[in-house]
Structures are given as C-alpha cells and as structure tokens.
Design a protein around this motif. Structure first.
Motif, PDB file in Angstrom:
ATOM      1  N   PRO A 522       0.942  -1.263  -0.077  1.00 12.49           N
ATOM      2  CA  PRO A 522      -0.175   0.169  -0.144  1.00 12.49           C
ATOM      3  C   PRO A 522       0.787   1.177  -0.144  1.00 12.49           C
ATOM      4  O   PRO A 522       0.560   2.240  -0.803  1.00 12.49           O
ATOM      5  CB  PRO A 522      -0.811  -0.187   1.313  1.00 12.49           C
ATOM      6  N   LEU A 523       2.086   1.356   0.609  1.00 19.65           N
ATOM      7  CA  LEU A 523       2.805   2.316   0.789  1.00 19.65           C
ATOM      8  C   LEU A 523       3.663   2.652  -0.371  1.00 19.65           C
ATOM      9  O   LEU A 523       3.593   3.868  -0.766  1.00 19.65           O
ATOM     10  CB  LEU A 523       3.697   2.352   1.950  1.00 19.65           C
ATOM     11  N   ALA A 524       4.017   1.716  -1.135  1.00 23.30           N
ATOM     12  CA  ALA A 524       4.749   1.785  -2.235  1.00 23.30           C
ATOM     13  C   ALA A 524       3.887   2.143  -3.448  1.00 23.30           C
ATOM     14  O   ALA A 524       4.287   2.875  -4.426  1.00 23.30           O
ATOM     15  CB  ALA A 524       5.295   0.421  -2.630  1.00 23.30           C
ATOM     16  N   ARG A 525       2.433   1.638  -3.339  1.00 20.61           N
ATOM     17  CA  ARG A 525       1.629   2.081  -4.581  1.00 20.61           C
ATOM     18  C   ARG A 525       0.943   3.538  -4.384  1.00 20.61           C
ATOM     19  O   ARG A 525       0.714   4.028  -5.537  1.00 20.61           O
ATOM     20  CB  ARG A 525       0.486   0.855  -4.364  1.00 20.61           C
ATOM     21  N   HIS A 526       0.628   4.176  -3.155  1.00 20.86           N
ATOM     22  CA  HIS A 526       0.050   5.088  -2.968  1.00 20.86           C
ATOM     23  C   HIS A 526       0.469   6.242  -2.309  1.00 20.86           C
ATOM     24  O   HIS A 526       0.270   7.246  -2.298  1.00 20.86           O
ATOM     25  CB  HIS A 526      -1.455   4.752  -2.386  1.00 20.86           C
ATOM     26  N   GLY A 527       1.930   5.764  -1.620  1.00 22.72           N
ATOM     27  CA  GLY A 527       2.635   7.053  -1.057  1.00 22.72           C
ATOM     28  C   GLY A 527       1.940   7.321   0.203  1.00 22.72           C
ATOM     29  O   GLY A 527       1.207   6.594   0.724  1.00 22.72           O
ATOM     30  N   PHE A 528       2.415   8.315   0.944  1.00 18.82           N
ATOM     31  CA  PHE A 528       1.923   8.780   2.246  1.00 18.82           C
ATOM     32  C   PHE A 528       0.532   9.453   2.033  1.00 18.82           C
ATOM     33  O   PHE A 528      -0.100   9.131   2.718  1.00 18.82           O
ATOM     34  CB  PHE A 528       3.040  10.012   2.706  1.00 18.82           C
ATOM     35  N   MET A 529       0.380  10.326   1.364  1.00 21.03           N
ATOM     36  CA  MET A 529      -0.874  10.894   1.222  1.00 21.03           C
ATOM     37  C   MET A 529      -1.094  12.040   0.074  1.00 21.03           C
ATOM     38  O   MET A 529       0.145  12.460  -0.347  1.00 21.03           O
ATOM     39  CB  MET A 529      -1.344  11.477   2.528  1.00 21.03           C
ATOM     40  N   ARG A 530      -2.089  12.367  -0.358  1.00 16.39           N
ATOM     41  CA  ARG A 530      -2.118  13.343  -1.495  1.00 16.39           C
ATOM     42  C   ARG A 530      -2.847  14.411  -0.905  1.00 16.39           C
ATOM     43  O   ARG A 530      -4.004  14.620   0.040  1.00 16.39           O
ATOM     44  CB  ARG A 530      -2.948  12.869  -2.702  1.00 16.39           C
TER      45      ARG A 530
END
Length: 530
Positions: A522-530
């Motif tokens: 999940p972190l690799a795909r979506h990062g921290f936040m947008r």
C-alpha cells in the motif's frame, strides 16, 4: 518553481507579555519538548506592556538546552550596533552557539522618538541598517579594530570581539524593493511575516532578493527564507486554517515552490505549539524530502500513485513466465522470529488480516526507487523503535540491579518516542497523522483515511493496526505502573515489572513486523498522502 534546498526548521513566536512573564518561557519548554528548533521574540523597547526582548531571550536560552533564540526583529534605532553585536556574541558563547539575529530598520517612529531614538526617513533607515550590519560583522570577526565611519552609526578604532561560538545569521525583516535588494546583497536570511507578505507575493519578493544576490556575486541559496506564520487548527479552509495535514501540505508547497525553509508560528496556545512541533513539522519534512527525491530521480519514473503496467504479448499463452528478481533495491520487512517471552499475547495473531500482495522481492518488480522509499522509511523508523525497546530493557535491568533510581527510569522511558501519547502507525505515521489513544481517545487525520480511500484491500489491516496501537499503549502504561509499584515497595513489584517489559517486547516486535509486511505494497503504490 524555486526550492533552494535548505534544511527545514520550525520555530515559535510567543508574545513577550509583561502581565504574564513566565508564559513565554513555559511555551518555550513546550516548543523544545515538541521538537521545534528556535524561539524568536518581537522587539519593541518602547512598549510598556512587553518584557524586554533581549532579557526574555536570555532567560529562555538559559532554561532550555537545544532551542536557538533570536530577536524577531531587533529594533535597530534603539539597539546600538556595537552593544547589540556584543550581546548576541555573548549569548551565543554562553549557549554553545544558539543565538541568531533578526534585524529591522525600525517602525512606529513616534514611539521610537519618545524612547530617545532618532526619527529617520525611510531611505535613511536603510542606510543606517547597512552601516549597522558592517559594524556588527566587524565586531564578530574578533580581529583587529572596527572601522566603520557611517552617517548614522560609527565605530572607529574599537577592538573587535568577542567572536561568536558559531557563524551567527543576520536575518532581515524586509518588504520594500530596496530592503529586498539589501537582503540579497548582505543578509543570511529573509524574515517576512504573513499579513505583510502573504504567500501570493512571496515569489515576486524572492525574485528581487535572488537578482540582488546574483549581482553581488552570491548564489540565491546564500539567503535562507524564513516566514512568520499564524493560523488555527480545525475545520475552516484557507491558508493554515485546517487540520495538521492540511497545514503540512501548504507549508511543503511553499518550500518546494517558493523556497521558504523556516516557519515560525506566532501563538500563545501550548496545544498549537505541540501540534506544530509534533505533527506539522515532521510531516512537512517528509513531504518535502519525498518530493525532492522524486525531482532528483527525473520525471520519467512512475509516480507513487501509479502502479507499474506490464504489457503482455497477446500472441503468447496466458501463462506468463516467472517474474525475475528485481535488479534494483528491494524492501525487506523485518521478520518475526516467533520468540515469545510471555505466556500469552493480548491478541490472537492468527486473526490478523493480510494484504493480498505478498512482500517477497519478486512482487516488488516494477516499483521505482522513489516508490519503495516510503515502505523503506517505515522499516527505518521501526528500527529506531526496536533500538528504544532495547533501551527500555536496559533501563529496567539497571533498576533491578540497583544502578538506577526508579524515578530516573520513569523519566527515561517517558522520553522515548514509543511512550508519547501520540502512538502513530509505528511512530512512522507521527509524521502524517494524529492517533491519540488512552486518555485522549482515537483521532485519525492523515495516512489511515488516505489509504482507506485509495486502497480498500488495506482497510482491514489498518483497522487491526489501530487496535494493536491501543493495546501497546496499555502495556506501556503497565510499565509505568509497575515502576510506581516498585518505588512503593509493593510485594512482587520486581517480578511484575520484568513480566510487563517482556510483554511489551513481545507485542511491540510482533506488531512492527506485521505492520512492515502488510503495508509494504500500500505505501509503495500510494505513497504517504495526497
């Protein structure tokens, strides 16, 4: 877009209210504990309702150990340059290099004149500032004699010194074109304030500073960009009117687009100081570091929100060949060795939800180095928590052997990251969200809701992680209660302490391994936040 690459700093700008003389000092203690870098104080020597700024800064510096202090900004018409230079250098020496100098031309000329200062026209005030900078720097050189024979300030034949403990920065409060040019030519930092220079005009003002710096043979990066800010936490909207995550995104944008690098919050609210230091500042640092890394890695790499796309030759059979091992770096979650010191854990590990994609190296094929930076940072911060756990065990062992007092042990344990009230996604998410457990309930404002929105498969894992955070907080409270029981000489207190530390070891290590494994993708795909 302009990012000068400066390290980020965060500070406090409290009121020097003479009616509440201890408040600014107490707020400075909160700032230090919350991780802020500096405290600055406004300087209006003619204002009867204010404490003397230099005296207040000296007390703050004496009662703290890490905070840097600065006038924001020194009222030059009432602060003679030689005396000001030696005051700053002396405090810098006494604090081991924690003094800086904000400097201004002066304002409120009626009040300055009433206090014995001389009224100057705007152009004269800028001339006086340039002369003062020359004198101050000559005094700080500690070499030879000072020879500045100015119209407004002069020091001729004065012995230089003392030399400060470190290269003290001179930060100018500047707004008009000529002062901005002086900042670019002579200053170490630019220190404007919201209300006088709002975010929409920073770009134009920065450009004037940059042009003047280049014309003087300096790089624009020679001038640090500081910013006095104010705002409110909660709902609302607008600049710095919202949740900590919204503050962080806005300040990170100013750093990446306008080059601002030091944010100084004007407030007398201790809760706002804590939020700014504990929530906003870490998140801004991480957002900026991530974007700087992305920019450095070239735009050809896929963004954190884009999964890799594999193009398959439709003429081949449906069964694809085995995925080769990644040629680049991979993230390796810390494995759970299965060793348990306690008879039973407060949760059933077999009921933990799992994320569909497994964390083996082959499954990481296609992620960029930038995408893998987020889960790797999680592992790195967890390593810090594992190190802290070893310290907890060592502290308790010293208590058992009689080498450390119980009170000192409680203090040591409470100072550790894992023991703070904000238990957040293995402390990693302390940079992105606020999850307050125990006394304060549970509030989740950052990465958890973001991952829930963007990745439904991660929701059950996040729910379980939140539950385990609360359990671990309870175990940490049990450690504290066991230390209290030990100092009270209660029967069986020593055995209870050893047992609860063993339980903390089992729960924390199990939880950290689970979290790293299940949040890798999940972190690799979506990062921290947008």
């Amino acid at each position: 877009m302009t990012d000068y690459g400066h390290d980020l700093e965060f500070g406090l700008f409290p009121s020097p209210d003479a009616a509440h003389p201890e408040r600014a000092v107490e707020l400075s203690h909160v700032a230090e504990v919350s991780g802020l870098d500096l405290v600055t104080v406004q300087d209006h020597p003619y204002q009867a309702r204010h404490l003397d700024a230099w005296t207040l800064l000296s007390v703050i510096a004496a009662r703290t150990s890490t905070l840097r202090v600065a006038l924001n900004v020194a009222n030059l018409p009432l602060r003679q340059p030689v005396v000001l230079a030696r005051s700053v250098a002396s405090l810098d020496l006494l604090t081991g290099g924690r003094a800086e100098l904000g400097l201004g031309t002066g304002a409120f000329w009626d009040a300055i004149e009433a206090a014995g200062g001389r009224r100057l026209a705007p152009g004269e005030a800028v001339d006086a500032l340039e002369e003062a900078i020359a004198i101050i720097r000559a005094v700080w050189s500690g070499e030879g004699s000072v020879r500045v024979d100015g119209v407004h300030h002069r020091a001729v034949g004065l012995h230089a010194g003392p030399r400060p403990a470190h290269p003290v920065g001179i930060w100018l409060g500047a707004y008009k074109p000529r002062m901005l040019r002086v900042t670019g030519r002579l200053a170490d930092g630019w220190l404007p304030s919201m209300g006088y220079a709002d975010p929409d005009v920073l770009g134009e003002m920065n450009a004037r500073i940059d042009d003047a710096a280049v014309a003087a043979g300096r790089g624009p990066e020679a001038v640090r960009r500081l910013y006095n800010v104010s705002g409110s936490f909660g709902s609302g909207g607008g600049f710095l009117r919202g949740r900590p995550g919204e503050w962080a995104e806005q300040l990170a944008g100013l750093t990446l687009d306008q080059g601002m690098a030091t944010y100084i919050l004007g407030t007398d609210d201790p809760d706002d100081v804590r939020r700014f230091g504990e929530e906003v500042a870490p998140l801004v640092r991480d957002l900026v570091a991530t974007e700087r890394e992305r920019r450095a890695s070239k735009p050809e790499e896929p963004s954190a929100a884009t999964e890799s796309v594999v193009v398959r030759d439709e003429t081949q059979p449906e069964a694809a060949p085995a995925v080769p091992a990644p040629s680049g770096p991979v993230v390796v979650p810390t494995p759970d060795d299965g060793v348990r010191l306690s008879r039973a854990l407060p949760w059933d590990e077999s009921t933990r939800p799992t994320y569909p994609t497994r964390p083996d190296p082959a499954a990481q094929q296609g992620y960029s180095a930038h995408q893998l930076a987020a889960p790797q940072h999680l592992v790195d911060v967890h390593d810090h928590l594992r190190s802290e756990l070893a310290q907890v065990r060592d502290v308790v062992d010293q208590v058992v052997r009689g080498h450390l007092a119980v009170g000192a042990a409680r203090s040591a344990v409470n100072a550790m990251t894992m023991r703070q009230n904000n238990w957040t996604l293995g402390a990693y998410c302390e940079s992105y969200c606020r999850v307050v457990t125990g006394h304060h309930g549970l509030e989740d404002t950052g990465i958890f809701p973001y991952l829930r929105r963007t990745d439904a498969d991660a929701a059950p894992v996040i729910d379980r992680l939140e539950e385990e955070h609360e359990v671990i907080h309870d175990v940490l409270d049990d450690v504290d209660r066991a230390l209290v029981a030990l100092v009270g000489d209660e029967p069986g207190a020593l055995e209870r302490l050893q047992a609860v530390v063993d339980l903390l070891t089992d729960t924390l290590l199990s939880h950290l391994s689970y979290e790293e494994r299940e949040l890798l993708h999940p972190l690799a795909r979506h990062g921290f936040m947008r």
